[in-house]
Design an enzyme around this catalytic site. Structure first.
Site, short mmCIF file in Angstrom:
data_model
loop_
_atom_site.label_atom_id
_atom_site.label_comp_id
_atom_site.label_asym_id
_atom_site.label_seq_id
_atom_site.Cartn_x
_atom_site.Cartn_y
_atom_site.Cartn_z
N ASP A 78 -2.18 -1.51 6.14
CA ASP A 78 -2.73 -2.55 5.77
C ASP A 78 -2.84 -3.65 6.74
O ASP A 78 -3.49 -4.40 6.94
CB ASP A 78 -2.57 -3.15 4.19
N CYS A 119 3.56 3.63 2.12
CA CYS A 119 2.78 2.36 2.09
C CYS A 119 1.48 2.20 1.04
O CYS A 119 1.43 3.17 0.40
CB CYS A 119 2.44 2.12 3.64
N ASP A 120 0.92 1.50 1.02
CA ASP A 120 0.05 0.60 0.23
C ASP A 120 -0.74 1.60 -0.67
O ASP A 120 -0.57 1.68 -1.62
CB ASP A 120 -0.85 -0.45 0.79
N LYS A 121 -1.87 2.13 -0.03
CA LYS A 121 -2.73 2.93 -0.87
C LYS A 121 -2.20 4.39 -1.06
O LYS A 121 -2.83 5.29 -1.72
CB LYS A 121 -4.09 3.03 -0.20
N CYS A 191 7.11 -2.33 4.43
CA CYS A 191 7.49 -3.97 5.02
C CYS A 191 8.40 -4.45 3.96
O CYS A 191 8.35 -4.19 2.65
CB CYS A 191 6.37 -4.76 5.20
N GLU A 442 -8.30 -6.67 1.49
CA GLU A 442 -7.17 -7.49 1.26
C GLU A 442 -7.27 -8.71 2.31
O GLU A 442 -7.19 -8.52 3.33
CB GLU A 442 -5.82 -6.58 1.32
N SER A 468 -2.97 -9.71 -0.45
CA SER A 468 -1.91 -8.82 0.13
C SER A 468 -0.79 -9.03 -0.93
O SER A 468 -0.47 -10.15 -1.30
CB SER A 468 -1.50 -9.10 1.52
#
Length: 553
Positions: A78, A119-121, A191, A442, A468
């Site tokens: 992202d 991570c995100d998705k 992160c 985002e 985000s």
């Protein structure tokens, strides 16, 4: 064994021949076949080291008598995709991840799975696939990044984004920005704050699909590798007992996840991902439930961007297990639920200890009596919108101001950097929803630019897109229905007054119903921004953010 359909009997000699072409022995073929879904790549910092984690998981599987078989999953970073066409693909990649895992797992008859995201998705995509395939599965993340350090201060990715705004405002030099850029992200891992990746890694623990420690043990610690070996061994126990994801991800498990979500102050993106995972598990999860849970759940943690603490601090304080232990003191969790340890949630947290009450506030001394996330409703968002209330300055919890209307992220970024946004404004960014984006981009660039310019306590942002997990300030996303579907956000005009009340959960456009009807009659649906490829197909199938942005035929 489920894998017998691909390897057992006279008729499967050709199949076994193909296994042997890859070097598998008869002994390996005869053991349970465990699919190891490795999201390792060289474009996501949280995934760059997943080959090490994967080898540890495979070692655990072998020690417990299984045959690990690795296959890949894609991912989008992202941060690197932020602020350009790449962000259209981020949320949309979640469905591709789930679909591809389903295809490989079902095609090859695996007996069980260990999924390795970070991570995100990728995390929610794998959890969606786990529910859909529904064979014994553990989700094991790669662990969090450590915070960076510069001049005695700890940093995260958020600081770099905000530093750009500071340079634009003349508050920081480009040389200082370079030092920040060089220092903020010191190595591998998701992160370092309570951003979307770490939010979902923590909630994987709460759902019961990850081992204790999954959400908080840092990526670079040897403990992460040891825990990965345990995940490989544990999946064999799940297989023996035939404990499946839908046995674990029940309605009550999602309520537990929402409760801990509120206590931790997770990313607003969890309000997209939890309903999507629940949908695959056959559980209905709506925004009203989220608000009901938020009303009775105290906010116990303020991790970056909401506060000065990082995931490593949460780890050292006792992790997610210690947060759940605090919540259990007021019976806010269902502790009888099954988890991938083969034990109940209550058994898992029995020995948990809150080692630092500055990081995890005691249940009787919370940051606030209500949760870190709030769902707002009103004539601007009849189906709801979402804000990370714990990351909002107190003076912005209630705000009323004139609308500044922009039809894309690019337009608002240009206005912010040109100094055309004023104190008191309510910035409206529309046609960025699941369909209109497409992909519900985002938007960390505008929020961090405003924060870097010192306007985060004076300006609100409202969008049918999303923000985000690293965003702070009065940033309200997921406005539903979205503009591309003719939602009220499409009808806002420059200068209209918008009233926001995050305490009472309302968001109102101060325009009469009659005037809104007149505007709706004149409204013309815009042409699709992207007309070919995956995103065009995605836009035709994706549902509202209020239902998790899932794809429905």
């Amino acid at each position: 064994m489920r894998s017998n359909r691909a390897k057992s009997g006279l008729e499967k000699a050709p199949h076994r021949s193909l296994f042997k072409a890859m070097g598998y022995t008869n002994e390996e073929i005869n053991q349970p076949l465990i699919g190891i879904v490795n999201a390792k790549n060289e474009i996501i910092p949280g995934h760059i080291h997943l080959d090490t984690i994967t080898e540890a998981v495979k070692a655990g599987v072998r020690m417990a008598g299984g045959t690990p078989i690795e296959f890949p999953a894609i991912g989008v970073c992202d941060g690197i995709a932020m602020g350009h066409i790449g962000m259209h693909y981020s949320l949309a990649s979640r469905e591709l991840i789930a679909d591809s895992i389903e295809a490989v797992a079902m095609a090859h008859g695996f007996d069980a799975l260990v999924m390795i995201p970070n991570c995100d998705k990728i995390v929610p995509g794998m959890l969606m696939a786990a529910a859909r395939v529904n064979i014994p599965t553990i989700v094991f993340s790669g662990g969090a990044m450590l915070p960076g350090k510069l001049d005695g201060q700890r940093l995260s990715l958020t600081d770099v984004f905000e530093a750009v705004g500071a340079v634009k405002a003349g508050k920081m030099t480009e040389e200082e920005l370079l030092k920040c850029e060089d220092s903020a992200c010191p190595g591998c891992g998701s992160c370092s704050g309570m951003f979307t990746a770490n939010s979902m890694n923590c909630l994987t623990e709460v759902l019961g699909m990850g081992l204790p420690g999954n959400g908080t043990v840092p990526a670079v610690y040897a403990e992460r590798v040891r825990l990965a070996k345990k995940a490989g061994m544990m999946v064999m126990k799940l297989l023996k007992k035939d404990i499946r994801p839908k046995d674990i991800m029940t309605k009550e498990a999602f309520y537990n996840a929402l409760t801990v979500d509120m206590a931790l102050g997770c990313s607003t993106n969890s309000m997209l991902h939890l309903p999507a995972i629940a949908y695959e598990a056959g559980v209905e999860l709506n925004l009203e439930i989220a608000n009901e849970i938020s009303e009775k759940t105290p906010n116990l943690c303020r991790l970056a961007p909401a506060g000065p603490h990082f995931i490593v601090d949460l780890y050292e304080a006792g992790g997610v297990q210690a947060v759940m232990k605090e919540l259990s003191k007021k019976n806010l969790l269902n502790l009888s639920l099954l988890t991938v340890t083969g034990k109940t949630l209550g058994e898992n947290i029995a020995a948990a200890v809150n080692r630092d009450t500055n990081i995890i506030r005691p249940i009787d001394n919370p940051y606030s009596k209500t949760g870190g996330i709030a769902v707002l409703k009103g004539n601007l968002a009849p189906d709801g919108c979402v804000v990370k209330r714990s990351a909002v300055a107190e003076e912005m919890l209630q705000h009323r101001g004139p609308a500044r209307v922009f039809n894309s992220e690019e337009e608002v970024n240009e206005a912010i950097f040109a100094g055309r946004i004023n104190k008191g404004d309510v910035v409206v960014i529309r046609y960025e929803g699941p369909k209109g984006g497409p992909g519900m981009r985002e938007m960390l660039t505008p929020t961090s630019a405003l924060a870097g310019m010192g306007l985060d306590k004076d300006v609100a942002l409202i969008t049918d897109g999303r923000f985000s997990g690293a965003t702070r300030g009065a940033s309200i996303g997921h406005v539903s229905p979205e503009a591309a579907e003719g939602g009220p956000i499409a009808l806002v005009e420059e200068g209209d007054v918008i009233a926001i009340d995050m305490i009472n959960g309302t968001i109102e456009l101060e325009v009469s119903d009659e005037e809104l009807r007149r505007r709706k009659e004149k409204w013309i649906a815009p042409e699709a921004k992207i007309k070919t490829g995956y995103l065009a197909r995605y836009a035709k199938l994706v549902t509202s953010a209020s239902t998790g942005g899932v794809l429905k035929i």
